[in-house]
Design a protein around this motif. Structure first.
Motif, PDB file in Angstrom:
ATOM      1  N   ASP A  26       0.854  -1.193   0.000  1.00  0.00           N
ATOM      2  CA  ASP A  26       0.000   0.000   0.000  1.00  0.00           C
ATOM      3  C   ASP A  26       0.890   1.244   0.000  1.00  0.00           C
ATOM      4  OD1 ASP A  26      -1.799   2.022   0.366  1.00  0.00           O
ATOM      5  OD2 ASP A  26      -2.499   1.351   2.342  1.00  0.00           O
ATOM      6  N   GLU A  27       0.910   1.965  -1.120  1.00  0.00           N
ATOM      7  CA  GLU A  27       1.824   3.107  -1.271  1.00  0.00           C
ATOM      8  C   GLU A  27       1.245   4.415  -0.747  1.00  0.00           C
ATOM      9  OE1 GLU A  27       4.781   2.912  -4.776  1.00  0.00           O
ATOM     10  OE2 GLU A  27       2.828   2.407  -5.643  1.00  0.00           O
ATOM     11  N   THR A  28       0.091   4.374  -0.102  1.00  0.00           N
ATOM     12  CA  THR A  28      -0.522   5.596   0.402  1.00  0.00           C
ATOM     13  C   THR A  28       0.438   6.335   1.338  1.00  0.00           C
ATOM     14  OG1 THR A  28      -2.696   4.552   0.306  1.00  0.00           O
ATOM     15  CG2 THR A  28      -2.489   6.548   1.639  1.00  0.00           C
ATOM     16  N   GLY A  29       0.730   7.595   1.002  1.00  0.00           N
ATOM     17  CA  GLY A  29       1.599   8.405   1.847  1.00  0.00           C
ATOM     18  C   GLY A  29       3.072   8.061   1.759  1.00  0.00           C
ATOM     19  N   ILE A  30       3.488   7.249   0.788  1.00  0.00           N
ATOM     20  CA  ILE A  30       4.884   6.814   0.687  1.00  0.00           C
ATOM     21  C   ILE A  30       5.626   7.649  -0.352  1.00  0.00           C
ATOM     22  CG2 ILE A  30       6.429   4.902   0.109  1.00  0.00           C
ATOM     23  CD1 ILE A  30       4.953   4.565   2.747  1.00  0.00           C
ATOM     24  N   ASN A  31       6.759   8.189   0.046  1.00  0.00           N
ATOM     25  CA  ASN A  31       7.651   8.903  -0.858  1.00  0.00           C
ATOM     26  C   ASN A  31       8.950   8.095  -0.929  1.00  0.00           C
ATOM     27  OD1 ASN A  31       9.732  10.657  -1.882  1.00  0.00           O
ATOM     28  ND2 ASN A  31       8.360  12.397  -1.516  1.00  0.00           N
ATOM     29  N   HIS A  32       9.192   7.445  -2.070  1.00  0.00           N
ATOM     30  CA  HIS A  32      10.349   6.554  -2.187  1.00  0.00           C
ATOM     31  C   HIS A  32      11.668   7.317  -2.076  1.00  0.00           C
ATOM     32  CE1 HIS A  32       7.875   3.112  -3.069  1.00  0.00           C
ATOM     33  NE2 HIS A  32       7.234   3.789  -4.013  1.00  0.00           N
ATOM     34  N   ASP A  33      11.679   8.565  -2.513  1.00  0.00           N
ATOM     35  CA  ASP A  33      12.908   9.358  -2.386  1.00  0.00           C
ATOM     36  C   ASP A  33      13.262   9.559  -0.910  1.00  0.00           C
ATOM     37  OD1 ASP A  33      13.120   9.560  -5.119  1.00  0.00           O
ATOM     38  OD2 ASP A  33      12.094  11.504  -5.232  1.00  0.00           O
ATOM     39  N   ASP A  34      12.229   9.769  -0.072  1.00  0.00           N
ATOM     40  CA  ASP A  34      12.483   9.938   1.362  1.00  0.00           C
ATOM     41  C   ASP A  34      13.064   8.659   1.967  1.00  0.00           C
ATOM     42  OD1 ASP A  34      11.517  12.489   1.215  1.00  0.00           O
ATOM     43  OD2 ASP A  34       9.549  12.021   2.091  1.00  0.00           O
ATOM     44  N   VAL A  35      12.559   7.506   1.518  1.00  0.00           N
ATOM     45  CA  VAL A  35      13.064   6.231   2.030  1.00  0.00           C
ATOM     46  C   VAL A  35      14.543   6.079   1.693  1.00  0.00           C
ATOM     47  CG1 VAL A  35      12.898   3.722   1.832  1.00  0.00           C
ATOM     48  CG2 VAL A  35      10.817   5.105   1.962  1.00  0.00           C
ATOM     49  N   LEU A  36      14.892   6.322   0.444  1.00  0.00           N
ATOM     50  CA  LEU A  36      16.288   6.165   0.021  1.00  0.00           C
ATOM     51  C   LEU A  36      17.183   7.209   0.688  1.00  0.00           C
ATOM     52  CD1 LEU A  36      15.713   5.389  -3.770  1.00  0.00           C
ATOM     53  CD2 LEU A  36      16.279   3.792  -1.924  1.00  0.00           C
ATOM     54  N   ALA A  37      16.667   8.411   0.858  1.00  0.00           N
ATOM     55  CA  ALA A  37      17.451   9.446   1.546  1.00  0.00           C
ATOM     56  C   ALA A  37      17.722   9.032   2.989  1.00  0.00           C
ATOM     57  CB  ALA A  37      16.702  10.782   1.508  1.00  0.00           C
ATOM     58  N   TRP A  38      16.743   8.410   3.608  1.00  0.00           N
ATOM     59  CA  TRP A  38      16.931   7.939   4.990  1.00  0.00           C
ATOM     60  C   TRP A  38      18.040   6.875   5.042  1.00  0.00           C
ATOM     61  CZ3 TRP A  38      14.992   9.324   9.710  1.00  0.00           C
ATOM     62  CH2 TRP A  38      15.223   8.433  10.760  1.00  0.00           C
ATOM     63  N   LEU A  39      18.029   5.949   4.093  1.00  0.00           N
ATOM     64  CA  LEU A  39      19.063   4.908   4.070  1.00  0.00           C
ATOM     65  C   LEU A  39      20.446   5.511   3.843  1.00  0.00           C
ATOM     66  CD1 LEU A  39      17.278   2.090   2.016  1.00  0.00           C
ATOM     67  CD2 LEU A  39      17.680   2.163   4.481  1.00  0.00           C
ATOM     68  N   ARG A  40      20.520   6.483   2.950  1.00  0.00           N
ATOM     69  CA  ARG A  40      21.829   7.114   2.703  1.00  0.00           C
ATOM     70  C   ARG A  40      22.349   7.821   3.946  1.00  0.00           C
ATOM     71  NH1 ARG A  40      19.504   8.165  -2.505  1.00  0.00           N
ATOM     72  NH2 ARG A  40      18.683  10.171  -1.770  1.00  0.00           N
ATOM     73  N   ALA A  41      21.446   8.313   4.787  1.00  0.00           N
ATOM     74  CA  ALA A  41      21.865   9.022   6.004  1.00  0.00           C
ATOM     75  C   ALA A  41      22.213   8.067   7.137  1.00  0.00           C
ATOM     76  CB  ALA A  41      20.749   9.972   6.456  1.00  0.00           C
ATOM     77  N   HIS A  42      21.939   6.768   6.966  1.00  0.00           N
ATOM     78  CA  HIS A  42      22.203   5.784   8.018  1.00  0.00           C
ATOM     79  C   HIS A  42      22.976   4.619   7.407  1.00  0.00           C
ATOM     80  CE1 HIS A  42      18.749   8.114   9.523  1.00  0.00           C
ATOM     81  NE2 HIS A  42      19.280   7.897  10.716  1.00  0.00           N
ATOM     82  N   PRO A  43      24.306   4.690   7.448  1.00  0.00           N
ATOM     83  CA  PRO A  43      25.155   3.710   6.755  1.00  0.00           C
ATOM     84  C   PRO A  43      24.894   2.256   7.153  1.00  0.00           C
ATOM     85  CG  PRO A  43      26.444   5.595   7.481  1.00  0.00           C
ATOM     86  CD  PRO A  43      25.090   5.762   8.075  1.00  0.00           C
ATOM     87  N   GLU A  44      24.601   2.005   8.433  1.00  0.00           N
ATOM     88  CA  GLU A  44      24.382   0.617   8.844  1.00  0.00           C
ATOM     89  C   GLU A  44      23.133   0.049   8.178  1.00  0.00           C
ATOM     90  OE1 GLU A  44      24.346   0.206  13.043  1.00  0.00           O
ATOM     91  OE2 GLU A  44      26.429   0.854  13.297  1.00  0.00           O
ATOM     92  N   GLN A  45      22.087   0.841   8.107  1.00  0.00           N
ATOM     93  CA  GLN A  45      20.880   0.372   7.433  1.00  0.00           C
ATOM     94  C   GLN A  45      21.104   0.274   5.923  1.00  0.00           C
ATOM     95  OE1 GLN A  45      17.754   3.057   8.775  1.00  0.00           O
ATOM     96  NE2 GLN A  45      17.193   1.658  10.439  1.00  0.00           N
ATOM     97  N   MET A  46      21.876   1.172   5.381  1.00  0.00           N
ATOM     98  CA  MET A  46      22.186   1.082   3.953  1.00  0.00           C
ATOM     99  C   MET A  46      22.924  -0.214   3.642  1.00  0.00           C
ATOM    100  SD  MET A  46      22.097   2.169   0.864  1.00  0.00           S
ATOM    101  CE  MET A  46      21.710   3.922   0.739  1.00  0.00           C
ATOM    102  N   LYS A  47      23.833  -0.605   4.545  1.00  0.00           N
ATOM    103  CA  LYS A  47      24.557  -1.870   4.335  1.00  0.00           C
ATOM    104  C   LYS A  47      23.588  -3.063   4.398  1.00  0.00           C
ATOM    105  CE  LYS A  47      28.573  -4.522   5.876  1.00  0.00           C
ATOM    106  NZ  LYS A  47      27.881  -5.814   5.763  1.00  0.00           N
ATOM    107  N   GLN A  48      22.643  -3.025   5.365  1.00  0.00           N
ATOM    108  CA  GLN A  48      21.638  -4.093   5.433  1.00  0.00           C
ATOM    109  C   GLN A  48      20.861  -4.170   4.122  1.00  0.00           C
ATOM    110  OE1 GLN A  48      19.062  -3.981   8.961  1.00  0.00           O
ATOM    111  NE2 GLN A  48      20.613  -2.780  10.016  1.00  0.00           N
ATOM    112  N   TYR A  49      20.523  -3.011   3.598  1.00  0.00           N
ATOM    113  CA  TYR A  49      19.748  -2.955   2.355  1.00  0.00           C
ATOM    114  C   TYR A  49      20.543  -3.536   1.190  1.00  0.00           C
ATOM    115  CZ  TYR A  49      17.961  -0.789  -1.925  1.00  0.00           C
ATOM    116  OH  TYR A  49      17.519  -0.568  -3.203  1.00  0.00           O
TER     117      TYR A  49
END
Length: 680
Positions: free
Chosen positions: A322-345
């Motif tokens: 369900d993509e309601t209210g989802i901004n994919h750019d915000d999700v990717l920006a969040w991962l880029r700002a958190h290296p440990e989560q980016m590595k998990q991804y």
């Protein structure tokens, strides 16, 4: 500590129980029961509209299971059991209030409110009573004649649908004023009398059985919901305190944290939800997290509470699409700002590419949203903390007891074999002699236990008197102030009184008294051990084994629980200028009297808790010891049968196999790592 190890311990214990004597069976049965019911609980608590229900849906991977629309709940605690000991994986049980439980809800709420009073608490009891009455009235209108028959009962549903859940836990529409209620519109039909819901699932992606609890929100306009949340705090092992990124650590949040700290509850982690709604993204979230950590340190001291961040909305999208209210750019920006989560991804994407099927853009985006949601990190944090904490200690204690029995069985069967080979077995009447010896030993233990308990009660009674005198003197000194200048009568609207030294002195007193009790207990237990072994050595053909000495570690390593000293004093110390002018002396005297009473209650709790803990440890030591002695005596039998040697060898081989299996559960060095004090 893996779930396989727990199951293996249960299997071995049940096998041991089948061949043990009656005394040992009782002890091992308790171990099996404790291991079977080892199911830590995780409660999600926090203010309404912080997103708890949707967060739980993501945490448990049960998307959309708990309603998360506006105001769906009534007064219902919802326990979600994953891997329940009963083996049940479907359906639900709904437990209904009775009149006694409603009254207890009001009375216990008064006690909790008094721990940290505020300006609003003076009218809350009256409002809660009115709301309970309103619940009863609505239930009578909805249920008609069946209302009185349902109180105190429960409904058990083999299968559960969302409509079923709505009937028991969702608010629904109020019955009409004329008392007419449409039974076809049954959303909320039983909600006003439902005390708790229990829903069952398979173990899912959790590494061991757990219960996840959704609680009504604190700071709820419907005070009865808040009351139930507060009272449920004592029922869980781990707490996820959910804060909204928009209003993190409000006054209501801080009051909840102070209450949890005062109650000395289990482990706590903070999860800041709804970071996806922050305009500044990761930068704003970092600032919110920093503010929360600073606020906790100021309010609670060195709280050492971990603070995680994420978005239940992102997890919902990851699970449902369900993509309601989802901004994919915000999700990717969040991962880029958190290296440990980016590595998990990135690691996860590589695994997806290695899979058998094609990789889809939507699948990758949903996977990114799940990592960014923080729910995988929260799950790992909670399960790791539970696994490394009390659960691990519980399993290792069970292992120690089982290993003690297993090693004792090896020694007993070895001694029996040696006796047969040397043709020094006991005479044919050894069975009756053994029974008589065991009866005498039990009588000895019973007499000694009574003496130990009497001596303990004398010491603790003296402790109560000394503590009451100490409280009266210390409180008087603080409240009346140096030279009679009471800080209560100083200028300013609110006064802080320092009772830290009194708490320290009370802690010293209870530690000193219990040290005396502990030393006297150990002395008496040593005497029991010596007398018992002397009685055993007097038996014809008796041979000492390596495990026939009493293990007193449970008593030796006792330390009194002093958490009652963290309890807040509930006396309202604000004094108006008018009251100071009218009766300065009575203000001070009344405050002194009330504070003395509260500290005396704290003292009583300290003493009562110490007595209960010491008694439990004493009984554990003696129960274990009697079970071992009974095992020794049972193996002291004749060798008249021609197959005695074969049977004895079989018993030894079986005992050695069980001991080897137990060693394999934790490895060969486990006995040195578990409880080193037991060797003393």
């Amino acid at each position: 500590m893996s779930e396989n190890q727990r199951r293996e311990l249960i299997r071995i214990a049940e096998e041991m129980n089948e061949v043990s004597n009656e005394e040992t069976q009782q002890f091992i049965s308790r171990i099996v029961s404790d291991l079977s019911n080892l199911k830590p609980s995780i409660a999600f608590v926090g203010q309404i509209k912080a997103g708890k229900s949707r967060l739980i849906n993501g945490f448990t991977a049960q998307a959309g299971y708990l309603p998360s629309d506006v105001n769906p709940w009534t007064t219902v605690i919802t326990d979600m059991h994953f891997g329940h000991p009963s083996g049940r994986t479907d359906g639900a049980e709904f437990h209904f209030f009775d009149n006694r439980q409603w009254q207890a809800l009001i009375a216990e709420g008064e006690e909790l409110r008094n721990m940290f009073p505020d300006d609003e608490d003076s009218y809350k009891r009256e409002m809660i009573e009115e709301q309970v009455d309103a619940m009863k009235t609505r239930a009578k209108l909805r249920l008609g004649e069946s209302y009185k028959h349902l109180l105190g009962q429960h409904h058990d549903l083999e299968k559960l649908t969302s409509e079923d859940l709505a009937r028991y836990v969702c608010a629904g529409d109020d019955p009409s004023e004329d008392g007419v209620y449409d039974p076809g519109s049954d959303r909320g039909l039983y909600s006003d009398i439902t005390r708790k819901a229990e829903v069952f699932f398979d173990i899912g992606h959790f590494p061991f059985p757990v219960t996840v609890t959704d609680t009504p929100g604190v700071n709820d306009p419907l005070l009865i919901r808040e009351e139930i949340s507060r009272q449920y705090l004592k029922e869980s092992d781990f707490f996820v305190v959910v804060l909204s990124a928009h209003q993190a650590l409000s006054r209501a949040d801080l009051k909840l944290f102070r209450l949890m700290q005062a109650l000395e509850l289990g482990q706590i982690v903070v999860f800041i939800n709804r970071v996806d709604e922050l305009g500044g993204g990761a930068d704003d979230a970092t600032k919110v997290r920093s503010d929360v950590m600073d606020g906790l340190d100021k309010a609670l001291g060195n709280s050492d509470i971990d603070v995680l961040m994420g978005s239940a909305q992102w997890a919902h999208y990851a699970l449902t699409g369900d993509e309601t209210g989802i901004n994919h750019d915000d999700v990717l920006a969040w991962l880029r700002a958190h290296p440990e989560q980016m590595k998990q991804y990135l690691d996860g994407v590589e695994e997806i590419k290695q899979g058998p099927g094609p990789i889809s853009r939507e699948g990758v985006l949903r996977f990114a949203a799940m990592i960014a949601s923080g729910l995988p990190d929260l799950r790992r944090h909670v399960t790791s903390a539970l696994n490394d904490g009390p659960r691990n200690e519980h399993l290792r204690m069970a292992w120690q007891h089982l290993n003690g029995f297993a090693q004792g069985e090896v020694e007993r069967s070895k001694a029996h074999l040696r006796a047969i080979d040397d043709e020094t077995a006991d005479s044919p009447n050894s069975a009756s002699e053994n029974d008589k010896t065991l009866a005498n030993l039990r009588e000895l233990v019973s007499d000694k236990t009574a003496g130990i308990v009497n001596d303990m009660d004398e010491v603790l009674a003296n402790l109560r008197g000394v503590m009451d005198d100490t409280v009266a003197e210390a409180v008087s000194g603080v409240v009346r102030g140096p030279g009679g200048a009471s800080p209560l009568l100083a200028k300013g609207g609110e006064t802080e009184l320092n009772f830290g030294p009194l708490r320290d002195r009370m802690r010293e007193l209870v530690q000193g008294a219990t040290q005396v009790v502990r030393q006297r207990m150990l002395s008496e237990l040593y005497a029991v051990d010596m007398q018992s072994n002397a009685a055993l050595r007097s038996l014809p053909g008796w041979q000492d084994t390596t495990d026939n000495r009493m293990n007193t570690s449970a008593v030796r390593w006792f330390r009194p629980d002093t958490t009652a000293l963290t309890r807040g004093i509930t006396v309202e110390l604000r004094v108006t200028w008018l009251s100071r002018l009218i009766s300065r002396k009575s203000v001070v005297s009344r405050a002194e009297q009330m504070i003395v009473q509260e500290f005396e209650m704290i003292g009583d709790d300290l003493v009562d808790t110490a007595r209960a803990d010491l008694l439990e440890r004493l009984n554990t030591v003696l129960d274990h010891y009697l079970a071992l002695l009974a095992g020794h005596l049972e193996h002291r039998s004749g060798t008249g049968e021609t197959n005695a040697r074969t049977e004895a060898q079989h018993a030894f081989d079986s005992a050695q196999r069980v001991a080897d299996e137990l060693e394999a559960v934790f490895g060969p060095d486990s006995s040195n790592k578990i409880l080193p004090e037991a060797a003393e």
